[in-house]
Design an enzyme around this catalytic site. Structure first.
Site, PDB file in Angstrom:
ATOM      1  N   LYS A   1     -13.133  -1.292  -9.834  1.00 16.81           N
ATOM      2  CA  LYS A   1     -11.720  -0.909  -9.801  1.00 16.81           C
ATOM      3  C   LYS A   1     -11.244  -0.910 -11.249  1.00 16.81           C
ATOM      4  CE  LYS A   1      -7.080  -2.150  -8.486  1.00 16.81           C
ATOM      5  NZ  LYS A   1      -6.147  -3.248  -8.178  1.00 16.81           N
TER       6      LYS A   1
ATOM      7  N   GLY B   1       2.698  -7.021  -7.777  1.00 19.60           N
ATOM      8  CA  GLY B   1       3.289  -8.312  -7.453  1.00 19.60           C
ATOM      9  C   GLY B   1       4.772  -8.297  -7.205  1.00 19.60           C
TER      10      GLY B   1
ATOM     11  N   ALA C   1      -0.711  -1.959  -4.939  1.00 15.03           N
ATOM     12  CA  ALA C   1       0.336  -2.682  -5.668  1.00 15.03           C
ATOM     13  C   ALA C   1       1.734  -2.416  -5.127  1.00 15.03           C
ATOM     14  CB  ALA C   1       0.314  -2.376  -7.168  1.00 15.03           C
ATOM     15  N   GLY C   2       2.498  -3.509  -4.960  1.00 12.76           N
ATOM     16  CA  GLY C   2       3.911  -3.418  -4.650  1.00 12.76           C
ATOM     17  C   GLY C   2       4.293  -3.638  -3.204  1.00 12.76           C
TER      18      GLY C   2
ATOM     19  N   ASN D   1      -2.516  -8.094  -2.579  1.00  8.23           N
ATOM     20  CA  ASN D   1      -2.870  -9.473  -2.900  1.00  8.23           C
ATOM     21  C   ASN D   1      -1.659 -10.395  -2.782  1.00  8.23           C
ATOM     22  OD1 ASN D   1      -4.912 -11.422  -4.072  1.00  8.23           O
ATOM     23  ND2 ASN D   1      -3.258 -11.643  -5.551  1.00  8.23           N
ATOM     24  N   THR D   2      -0.660 -10.182  -3.635  1.00  9.48           N
ATOM     25  CA  THR D   2       0.473 -11.104  -3.705  1.00  9.48           C
ATOM     26  C   THR D   2       1.237 -11.187  -2.395  1.00  9.48           C
ATOM     27  OG1 THR D   2       0.679 -10.505  -6.047  1.00  9.48           O
ATOM     28  CG2 THR D   2       2.494 -11.746  -5.073  1.00  9.48           C
TER      29      THR D   2
END
Length: 263
Positions: free
Chosen positions: A104, A165, A191-192, A213-214
């Site tokens: 990635k 995040g 992301a986001g 992830n977050t």
């Protein structure tokens, strides 16, 4: 009656998956919690930041002893790299450490937003593809950049939904739709995402898969959120494949008006 519980398969290069949710390996309270969340999410692929993970057993516990490559496809990433040269070097290191051509590609251009450097990403992607890597590039939600990356040989593109995040959700669905409709490789929204409705929306737009992830790691109950994300992804994909009804400005009666009895 169709088999509604049979997920469709998708590919990245030579790799085939049924789960359309990819999870990360940072910000968790422990490696064990990371594993629990990965399992609850149904993920088959876990991404690992090469510059932030310990690979040396002499330096303490290792993530990959818990989140095992025997259980998951490990997707090494170049998080924390700010130049094409750093990202290329990190990718080469990952290939040696993990014996995989998967990478990635992240080349960050701005410290505050963590938005990718598009020019440096294109530069690094070309070199890594020429070296035989299977490059999955993290990129802005820019249709032209995604088209160029796909054209040079990336087997998937990973446009952001919002800053890494941030949990802000899908900020520009129009651009994501254009990317999905014009790029002839899988589109993995990266992301986001903040909650399961964001995941469902991304999939309803036609995204091939989602990486997060977050949103899981920082939830009040990460394992339950991981399961919620799994259901959101599955519901969104099923809705996309089913084809939503047309939207109308005015009402349309559920029961036909023709032949209605007069009283």
């Amino acid at each position: 009656m169709p088999e509604l519980d049979r997920p469709s398969r998708w590919n990245v290069g030579e790799y085939e998956f049924t789960s359309r949710l990819i999870v990360g390996s940072g910000k968790y309270a422990s490696f064990e919690q990371n594993l629990e969340c990965a399992e609850a999410s149904g993920a088959e692929m876990v991404t690992v930041a090469l510059r932030r993970v310990n690979f040396d057993a002499d330096q303490g516990p290792r993530l990959l002893d818990v989140v095992s490559p025997e259980r998951f496809t490990i997707l090494p990433n170049t998080a924390g790299c700010y130049t094409a040269e750093e990202a290329i070097t990190t990718a080469r290191l990952g290939r040696e450490l993990l014996d995989t051509n998967l990478i990635k590609l992240e080349v960050i251009g701005d410290e505050r937003t963590l938005f990718p450097d598009v020019a440096a990403t294109l530069e690094a992607a070309k070199i890594l593809i020429d070296e035989g890597f299977t490059v999955l590039p993290y990129i802005t939600d820019d249709p032209v950049a995604c088209q160029r990356l796909a054209g040079m040989g990336c087997p998937a593109v990973m446009p952001l939904a919002a800053p890494i995040g941030s949990g802000m959700g899908i900020r520009n669905p129009a651009n994501l739709r254009i990317i999905i409709e014009t790029v002839e490789v899988p589109v993995i929204v990266d992301a986001g995402v903040g909650t399961a409705s964001d995941a469902a929306l991304a999939m309803e737009l036609g995204a091939t898969a989602l990486l997060m992830n977050t949103a899981i790691a920082h939830a009040k109950e990460p394992v339950r959120m991981a399961h919620a994300m799994r259901m959101g992804v599955e519901a969104g994909r099923l809705a996309y494949e089913s084809g939503r009804m047309p939207q109308r400005l005015y009402a349309s009666a559920s029961s036909p008006l023709e032949g209605m009895a007069n009283f």
